[in-house]
Design a protein around this motif. Structure first.
Motif, PDB file in Angstrom:
ATOM      1  N   ALA A  96       0.843  -1.198   0.000  1.00  0.00           N
ATOM      2  CA  ALA A  96       0.000   0.000   0.000  1.00  0.00           C
ATOM      3  C   ALA A  96       0.879   1.250   0.000  1.00  0.00           C
ATOM      4  O   ALA A  96       2.046   1.217   0.385  1.00  0.00           O
ATOM      5  CB  ALA A  96      -0.929   0.001   1.206  1.00  0.00           C
ATOM      6  N   ARG A  97       0.262   2.368  -0.403  1.00  0.00           N
ATOM      7  CA  ARG A  97       1.004   3.623  -0.478  1.00  0.00           C
ATOM      8  C   ARG A  97       0.189   4.721   0.212  1.00  0.00           C
ATOM      9  O   ARG A  97      -1.003   4.875  -0.056  1.00  0.00           O
ATOM     10  CB  ARG A  97       1.282   4.000  -1.925  1.00  0.00           C
ATOM     11  N   PHE A  98       0.861   5.461   1.085  1.00  0.00           N
ATOM     12  CA  PHE A  98       0.227   6.568   1.802  1.00  0.00           C
ATOM     13  C   PHE A  98       0.910   7.862   1.366  1.00  0.00           C
ATOM     14  O   PHE A  98       2.094   8.071   1.652  1.00  0.00           O
ATOM     15  CB  PHE A  98       0.359   6.377   3.317  1.00  0.00           C
ATOM     16  N   GLU A  99       0.160   8.729   0.702  1.00  0.00           N
ATOM     17  CA  GLU A  99       0.742   9.968   0.212  1.00  0.00           C
ATOM     18  C   GLU A  99       0.923  11.001   1.317  1.00  0.00           C
ATOM     19  O   GLU A  99       1.708  11.935   1.178  1.00  0.00           O
ATOM     20  CB  GLU A  99      -0.139  10.559  -0.898  1.00  0.00           C
ATOM     21  N   GLY A 100       0.194  10.858   2.424  1.00  0.00           N
ATOM     22  CA  GLY A 100       0.322  11.783   3.544  1.00  0.00           C
ATOM     23  C   GLY A 100       0.784  11.082   4.795  1.00  0.00           C
ATOM     24  O   GLY A 100       1.575  10.130   4.751  1.00  0.00           O
ATOM     25  N   ASN A 101       0.284  11.527   5.930  1.00  0.00           N
ATOM     26  CA  ASN A 101       0.610  10.906   7.221  1.00  0.00           C
ATOM     27  C   ASN A 101      -0.377   9.793   7.520  1.00  0.00           C
ATOM     28  O   ASN A 101      -1.509   9.786   7.026  1.00  0.00           O
ATOM     29  CB  ASN A 101       0.555  11.955   8.337  1.00  0.00           C
ATOM     30  N   VAL A 102       0.032   8.859   8.369  1.00  0.00           N
ATOM     31  CA  VAL A 102      -0.855   7.779   8.783  1.00  0.00           C
ATOM     32  C   VAL A 102      -0.696   7.575  10.285  1.00  0.00           C
ATOM     33  O   VAL A 102       0.420   7.490  10.802  1.00  0.00           O
ATOM     34  CB  VAL A 102      -0.568   6.468   8.011  1.00  0.00           C
ATOM     35  N   SER A 103      -1.823   7.543  10.994  1.00  0.00           N
ATOM     36  CA  SER A 103      -1.807   7.369  12.438  1.00  0.00           C
ATOM     37  C   SER A 103      -2.574   6.113  12.817  1.00  0.00           C
ATOM     38  O   SER A 103      -3.759   5.973  12.478  1.00  0.00           O
ATOM     39  CB  SER A 103      -2.431   8.594  13.128  1.00  0.00           C
ATOM     40  N   LEU A 104      -1.887   5.206  13.520  1.00  0.00           N
ATOM     41  CA  LEU A 104      -2.502   3.988  14.038  1.00  0.00           C
ATOM     42  C   LEU A 104      -2.317   3.922  15.549  1.00  0.00           C
ATOM     43  O   LEU A 104      -2.088   2.867  16.122  1.00  0.00           O
ATOM     44  CB  LEU A 104      -1.894   2.749  13.380  1.00  0.00           C
ATOM     45  N   ALA A 105      -2.389   5.067  16.201  1.00  0.00           N
ATOM     46  CA  ALA A 105      -2.180   5.125  17.644  1.00  0.00           C
ATOM     47  C   ALA A 105      -3.249   4.335  18.376  1.00  0.00           C
ATOM     48  O   ALA A 105      -4.442   4.477  18.105  1.00  0.00           O
ATOM     49  CB  ALA A 105      -2.187   6.577  18.106  1.00  0.00           C
ATOM     50  N   GLY A 106      -2.814   3.481  19.290  1.00  0.00           N
ATOM     51  CA  GLY A 106      -3.740   2.706  20.101  1.00  0.00           C
ATOM     52  C   GLY A 106      -4.483   1.613  19.362  1.00  0.00           C
ATOM     53  O   GLY A 106      -5.442   1.046  19.899  1.00  0.00           O
ATOM     54  N   VAL A 107      -4.052   1.259  18.151  1.00  0.00           N
ATOM     55  CA  VAL A 107      -4.715   0.199  17.383  1.00  0.00           C
ATOM     56  C   VAL A 107      -4.387  -1.160  17.998  1.00  0.00           C
ATOM     57  O   VAL A 107      -3.279  -1.389  18.493  1.00  0.00           O
ATOM     58  CB  VAL A 107      -4.269   0.243  15.912  1.00  0.00           C
ATOM     59  N   ARG A 108      -5.353  -2.080  17.945  1.00  0.00           N
ATOM     60  CA  ARG A 108      -5.141  -3.443  18.418  1.00  0.00           C
ATOM     61  C   ARG A 108      -5.245  -4.394  17.232  1.00  0.00           C
ATOM     62  O   ARG A 108      -6.279  -4.450  16.552  1.00  0.00           O
ATOM     63  CB  ARG A 108      -6.173  -3.821  19.485  1.00  0.00           C
ATOM     64  N   PHE A 109      -4.145  -5.136  17.007  1.00  0.00           N
ATOM     65  CA  PHE A 109      -4.102  -6.139  15.937  1.00  0.00           C
ATOM     66  C   PHE A 109      -4.161  -7.518  16.602  1.00  0.00           C
ATOM     67  O   PHE A 109      -3.192  -7.949  17.227  1.00  0.00           O
ATOM     68  CB  PHE A 109      -2.827  -5.996  15.111  1.00  0.00           C
ATOM     69  N   ALA A 110      -5.284  -8.186  16.463  1.00  0.00           N
ATOM     70  CA  ALA A 110      -5.452  -9.488  17.115  1.00  0.00           C
ATOM     71  C   ALA A 110      -4.679 -10.588  16.393  1.00  0.00           C
ATOM     72  O   ALA A 110      -4.335 -11.601  17.004  1.00  0.00           O
ATOM     73  CB  ALA A 110      -6.934  -9.856  17.194  1.00  0.00           C
ATOM     74  N   ARG A 111      -4.422 -10.392  15.124  1.00  0.00           N
ATOM     75  CA  ARG A 111      -3.678 -11.389  14.349  1.00  0.00           C
ATOM     76  C   ARG A 111      -2.466 -10.721  13.724  1.00  0.00           C
ATOM     77  O   ARG A 111      -1.995  -9.680  14.182  1.00  0.00           O
ATOM     78  CB  ARG A 111      -4.598 -12.014  13.286  1.00  0.00           C
ATOM     79  N   GLU A 112      -1.955 -11.291  12.642  1.00  0.00           N
ATOM     80  CA  GLU A 112      -0.729 -10.808  12.030  1.00  0.00           C
ATOM     81  C   GLU A 112      -0.921  -9.421  11.400  1.00  0.00           C
ATOM     82  O   GLU A 112      -2.003  -9.089  10.904  1.00  0.00           O
ATOM     83  CB  GLU A 112      -0.229 -11.790  10.975  1.00  0.00           C
ATOM     84  N   LEU A 113       0.188  -8.662  11.409  1.00  0.00           N
ATOM     85  CA  LEU A 113       0.212  -7.342  10.769  1.00  0.00           C
ATOM     86  C   LEU A 113       1.354  -7.329   9.765  1.00  0.00           C
ATOM     87  O   LEU A 113       2.485  -7.708  10.091  1.00  0.00           O
ATOM     88  CB  LEU A 113       0.427  -6.242  11.805  1.00  0.00           C
ATOM     89  N   SER A 114       1.064  -6.867   8.546  1.00  0.00           N
ATOM     90  CA  SER A 114       2.108  -6.765   7.523  1.00  0.00           C
ATOM     91  C   SER A 114       2.147  -5.349   6.971  1.00  0.00           C
ATOM     92  O   SER A 114       1.169  -4.865   6.389  1.00  0.00           O
ATOM     93  CB  SER A 114       1.858  -7.761   6.388  1.00  0.00           C
ATOM     94  N   PHE A 115       3.292  -4.696   7.185  1.00  0.00           N
ATOM     95  CA  PHE A 115       3.574  -3.409   6.566  1.00  0.00           C
ATOM     96  C   PHE A 115       4.731  -3.579   5.578  1.00  0.00           C
ATOM     97  O   PHE A 115       5.399  -2.614   5.232  1.00  0.00           O
ATOM     98  CB  PHE A 115       3.953  -2.386   7.647  1.00  0.00           C
TER      99      PHE A 115
END
Length: 458
Positions: free
Chosen positions: A109-128
């Motif tokens: 994925a591509r983010f042209e601006g800022n991205v905020s994931l503060a306090g996010v809960r990932f119950a399974r795998e996360l791929s960045f």
């Protein structure tokens, strides 16, 4: 919540759409079709507080041409797999407080601006993996319950993961951090692989519950961090701050044209600090390490005061400061002093100049007795440095006033390690004896040659 919630029930926190007053999850098929028709590429996408299924997410992305604009997904809940491969977010993205019940894949994925994931809960795998963020990315206080992959990701204006929790395996191999990465107070429950990362990185007060492999091309800091397993640090052409770090397992620090500071570190397992090129270790003050090996380092400015186990430090192929050579006359005994060049600790020079350490008001400082213990305990591998340290240990004891005989030994033979000095004294004594004999012989010869007065024969 700062938005009007869904009218379907008091339990639903989804943002209400107009004119129905319901969130997208509770619209009937006809209403949902009309709402999706109102979406377009590059325009605002607002799904705050909404429960998003895999089908709903797919339809929303298709409606925006997989190129939404400003995206607001705060406190949204994703109940199915999230796959955003090939999606470009044209504006800032906010996912604060969101929850991902299943796989969350932002791969490609591509983010042209800022991205905020503060306090996010990932119950399974996360791929960045392979994600590009042109602005700043934040995962402050985020919880990643399974593996988290950030390898090859690009963060143009940096990444912040302060007080984040990585319960599974975490990898940032090959990531580019732009303005730097902040992991202050983060916790890593399993192995952390942070190899070949470009940019600055700060792991101040972080907790590595398992093995940690840290490598960066920018300045790296793990001050006050705690590692329950192995800690492996490798840096090139930058500085690394390991002050007050606490490591239970083995510690390895590899420096390439870099500088490291281990002041106050507690290294319970075997530790090795090795250098290549112009690599410098600036401080081992108050370090507690039962087994520490220093290899190919510049230690000319390194402070050793307060080192807990000097006998556990092995030094090989390292460079130390050199004392000045020459002759000096003073009013104290002995009045005439001469000095030969030898390898010395930076603490000895500090003791002579009387300068205090600026960082720690409780600095124990250096004294002749402490330096004598350091010199006697350290174990250089080469015989020349070992001999210089043995001489320095005796010199510090003499300066501490441990017996007048040390001054005599220093003056006559350099504590038995400067035999040239004894030879010089012997040569001087022989010269004086020869002069005395010559003078005595000349005097006797003059007496025999003097004529006797005639009156003395009568």
């Amino acid at each position: 919540m700062d938005w009007v919630t869904c009218a379907y029930s008091a339990a639903c926190t989804g943002v209400a759409s107009r004119p129905s007053g319901l969130c997208l999850a509770h619209l009937d098929p006809e209403q949902l079709g009309a709402a999706l028709a109102g979406l377009s590429p590059g325009r605002l996408l607002d799904l705050r507080g909404t429960t998003v299924t895999s089908d709903l997410l797919s339809r929303v992305l298709d409606a925006t041409g997989r190129r939404p604009g400003r995206t607001r997904l705060d406190r949204a809940r994703f109940t199915g797999d999230v796959r955003l491969s090939g999606v470009t977010f044209a504006g800032d993205v906010s996912l604060d407080g969101a929850r991902f019940d299943r796989l969350a894949s932002f791969f490609g994925a591509r983010f042209e601006g800022n991205v905020s994931l503060a306090g996010v809960r990932f119950a399974r795998e996360l791929s960045f993996h392979g994600v590009t963020v042109r602005g700043h990315a934040s995962l402050d206080r985020a919880v990643m319950s399974r593996d988290a992959l950030f390898s090859q990701a690009v963060f143009g204006h940096g990444l912040s993961c302060e007080r984040a929790r990585f319960d599974g395996y975490a990898t940032f191999d090959g990531a580019r951090l732009g303005d730097g990465g902040a992991f202050r107070g983060a916790r890593f429950g399993r192995t952390l692989s942070f190899r070949k990362v470009s940019g600055h990185a700060g792991f101040e007060a972080a907790h590595f519950a398992a093995d940690a492999y840290l490598s960066a091309t920018g300045r790296l800091s793990a001050a006050r961090a705690r590692a329950d397993g192995l800690l492996d640090v490798a840096v090139a052409r930058c500085g690394v701050d390991l002050r007050r770090v606490e490591v239970t397992g083995p510690t390895t620090v590899r420096l390439t044209d870099s500088q490291a500071d281990l002041e106050g570190a507690v290294l319970r397992g075997p530790a090795t600090v090795m250098g290549r090129g112009r690599s410098t270790l600036t401080s081992l003050r108050q370090v507690d390490a039962a087994s520490l090996e220093l290899l190919r380092l510049d230690l000319s400015a390194c402070r050793f005061a307060g080192l807990t186990h000097p006998s556990g430090v092995r030094v090989k192929e390292c460079t130390f400061a050199l004392t000045p050579r020459g002759v000096r006359v003073s009013l104290r005994w002995p009045m005439l002093r001469w000095f030969s060049r030898r390898r010395a600790l930076a603490d000895e020079r500090t003791m002579h100049t009387g300068s205090a350490h600026p960082r720690d008001p409780g600095d124990p400082g250096t004294s002749p007795d402490r330096l004598a213990a350091l010199y006697a305990g350290l174990r250089p591998a080469d015989s020349a440095t070992s001999a210089d340290f043995a001489f320095a240990a005796m010199e510090m004891r003499r300066q501490a006033g441990h017996g007048w005989w040390l001054s005599v030994s220093w003056l006559l033979c350099g504590y038995g390690m400067r035999m040239g000095r004894a030879a010089a004294w012997f040569a001087l004594l022989m010269a004086l004896m020869a002069a005395a004999v010559a003078w005595s012989s000349t005097s006797h010869a003059g007496i025999r040659a003097e004529p006797v007065h005639p009156a003395l024969h009568r």
